[in-house]
Enzyme design. Structure first.
Site: not given
Ligand SMILES: *Cc1c(COP(=O)(O)O)cnc(C)c1O
Length: 388
Positions: A69, A148, A176, A196, A198, A234, A322
Site C-alpha cells: 500500500g 483505517n 482498507q 495491499s 496483507h 523482479t 502507525c
Molecule cells: C495499511 C495501510 C497502508 C499501508 O499499506 P502497506 O501495505 O502496509 O504499506 C496504506 N493505507 C491504508 C489506509 C492502510 O490501512
C-alpha cells in the site's frame, strides 16, 4: 490469543501459504526468462493480474504489482506530480494514511501546493468543500476510500463525479476498503487505486496500483523494465500468487464475509454500549467499514487498557499501528475534533472472519472489569461518582 487488530494486518490464509510454497520451492523461475520454466512464473503472475482486474471491473493491463500500500500511494502521487514539473495543486484530506500525508508533505517541500480538506465530526469529507478547493492548476485529488482508524467510508462515487467533471485525476487509497466493501472502479469514477495484500489475508509486502488506461504517471522505480516498463524489479512471484489466492477466497465469499463481520461488530457494539458507561463511538455509524469499532472510554488511559488487554492475550490498537508508538494523539482523532482526554482513551477493535461470538463475549467481560478498575484511578471519574 484473541486477535481484534485486522486493520493493522491479517493472518495469511493457509490456502495462500500453500499456493506460495510451490513458487518458492519449485516454480522459482524469473518471469522475465525466455525458457518454459520461467514461463510458468510469468503465467502465474498474469493469472493474478486478470483475477484482480476482474474483482475491480478493470482491465488486466490496468493492474501494476507493487510492494504494498505504501508504495502504491507513493507511486500514484509522486508519479502524477512528476508529470507536472512546473508545479501545481493536489487536494487530499486531513485523515489520510501517512503514506499519503507524508508524500504530500514531501511534495510541498518541493514547491507543489496541497489542500488538506477538513472532515466533519464523523470523519467525512464534504464534496462541496472539495469542489470549492479545485483550482485551475489542480492535477490530482487523493481521498481515501475508507479510513483505517475510524472506518468512515468517504463519498467516493460523488468525488469521482466531481473529479471527472473538472477533468482531474482521482486517486483513492483503498487499502482498507478493497475486498471489505464491494465496488467497481468504473462506477466510482476512480482513476488510480492503491491496495495491499496483507489487509485481506494475503502475504505482506505485496499489493498493486490500478491505473486507468490513458492515465500516464512517471515511474517510481527505474531498472529492468518489468510491469510494462512502469515498475522495475523482479516480480515477487510467491507474494503475487499468495495475494491472488487471497483475492480468490475473498471474492468467493464477499457478501457472506461482510454480513458475518458486520453482525459480529454490531453485537460487540451493542454489548459495549449496554454494559460500559461513559463511552462514545467515533466515526460514521452507517457508512463504515464492516469490522471497525473505534471507541473512546472516558476517564481511561487507552495505553493502560491496551497493556491490560495484551496480558489477557487480546490484541487491539490505539488509533492505528502507525500512531500508537507516538506520544501525540492520532491526526485522525484530532481532525474529527475529539477532545484530547477522549482521544487518549480511544481504542480500535477491527474484527475479521476468523473471530467468533465467544471471543467477543470474552473481550467484553475483560473490558468491563478493566475499565472499571482503571476508572478507580481517575480523579475526574471519582468526582462524578461523588456527585451522584
Ligand atoms: C495499511 C495501510 C497502508 C499501508 O499499506 P502497506 O501495505 O502496509 O504499506 C496504506 N493505507 C491504508 C489506509 C492502510 O490501512
Amino acid at each position: 490469543m484473541i486477535y481484534l487488530d485486522h486493520g493493522a494486518t491479517t493472518r495469511t490464509a493457509p490456502e495462500a501459504v500453500t499456493a506460495m510454497q510451490e513458487y518458492w520451492e519449485k516454480q522459482y523461475g524469473n518471469p522475465s526468462g525466455v525458457y518454459e520454466f520461467a514461463g510458468e512464473s510469468k503465467k502465474a503472475v498474469e493469472r493474478v493480474r486478470e483475477q484482480i482486474a476482474e474483482s475491480l471491473g478493470a482491465l488486466p493491463e490496468e493492474i501494476y504489482f507493487t510492494g504494498g500500500g505504501t508504495e502504491s500511494d507513493n507511486w500514484a502521487i509522486k508519479g502524477m506530480a512528476a508529470m507536472h514539473p512546473e508545479g501545481g495543486h493536489i487536494i487530499t484530506s486531513q485523515i489520510e494514511h501517512h503514506a499519503v500525508l507524508h508524500t504530500c508533505k514531501f511534495l510541498e517541500q518541493r514547491g507543489y501546493s496541497v489542500t488538506y480538506l477538513d472532515v466533519d465530526e464523523r470523519g467525512m469529507v464534504s464534496t462541496k468543500e472539495l469542489e470549492k478547493a479545485i483550482r485551475d492548476d489542480t492535477f490530482l485529488i487523493s481521498i481515501m476510500f475508507a479510513n483505517n482508524e475510524i472506518g468512515t467510508l468517504q463519498p467516493v462515487e460523488e468525488i469521482g463525479k466531481i473529479a471527472k467533471k473538472h477533468g482531474i485525476c482521482f486517486h483513492t487509497d483503498a487499502v482498507q476498503a478493497y475486498l471489505h466493501v464491494p465496488f467497481q472502479v468504473n462506477q466510482m469514477g476512480i482513476s488510480m487505486l492503491s491496495a495491499s495484500s496483507h489487509k485481506f489475508h494475503g502475504p505482506k509486502g505485496v499489493g498493486f496500483l490500478y491505473i486507468r488506461k490513458g492515465i500516464e504517471i512517471e515511474n517510481l522505480l527505474h531498472g529492468g523494465g518489468q510491469e510494462k516498463r512502469k515498475r522495475s524489479g523482479t516480480e515477487n512471484v510467491p507474494g503475487i500468487v499468495g495475494m491472488g489466492k487471497a483475492v480468490e477466497l475473498k471474492m468467493q465469499n464477499l457478501r457472506q464475509d461482510i454480513g458475518y463481520v458486520k453482525k459480529l461488530r454490531n453485537y460487540m457494539l451493542e454489548r459495549l454500549f449496554r454494559e460500559i458507561p461513559y463511552i462514545r463511538l467515533n466515526g460514521e455509524s452507517q457508512k463504515r467499514l464492516p469490522g471497525n469499532i473505534n471507541v473512546s472510554f472516558q476517564f481511561v488511559e487507552g495505553q493502560s487498557l491496551l497493556v491490560m488487554l495484551d496480558m489477557e492475550g487480546i490484541c487491539a490498537s490505539a488509533g492505528s499501528a502507525c500512531t500508537s508508538g507516538d506520544k501525540g494523539i492520532s491526526h485522525v482523532l484530532s481532525a474529527i475534533g475529539l477532545r484530547e482526554d477522549l482521544a487518549r482513551g480511544t481504542l480500535r477493535f477491527t474484527l475479521g472472519t476468523d473471530n467468533t461470538k465467544e471471543e467477543i463475549d470474552e473481550v467484553i467481560e475483560h473490558l468491563k472489569v478493566m475499565v472499571a478498575d482503571l476508572r478507580e484511578f481517575s480523579d475526574d471519574y471519582q468526582s462524578i461518582k461523588v456527585g451522584y
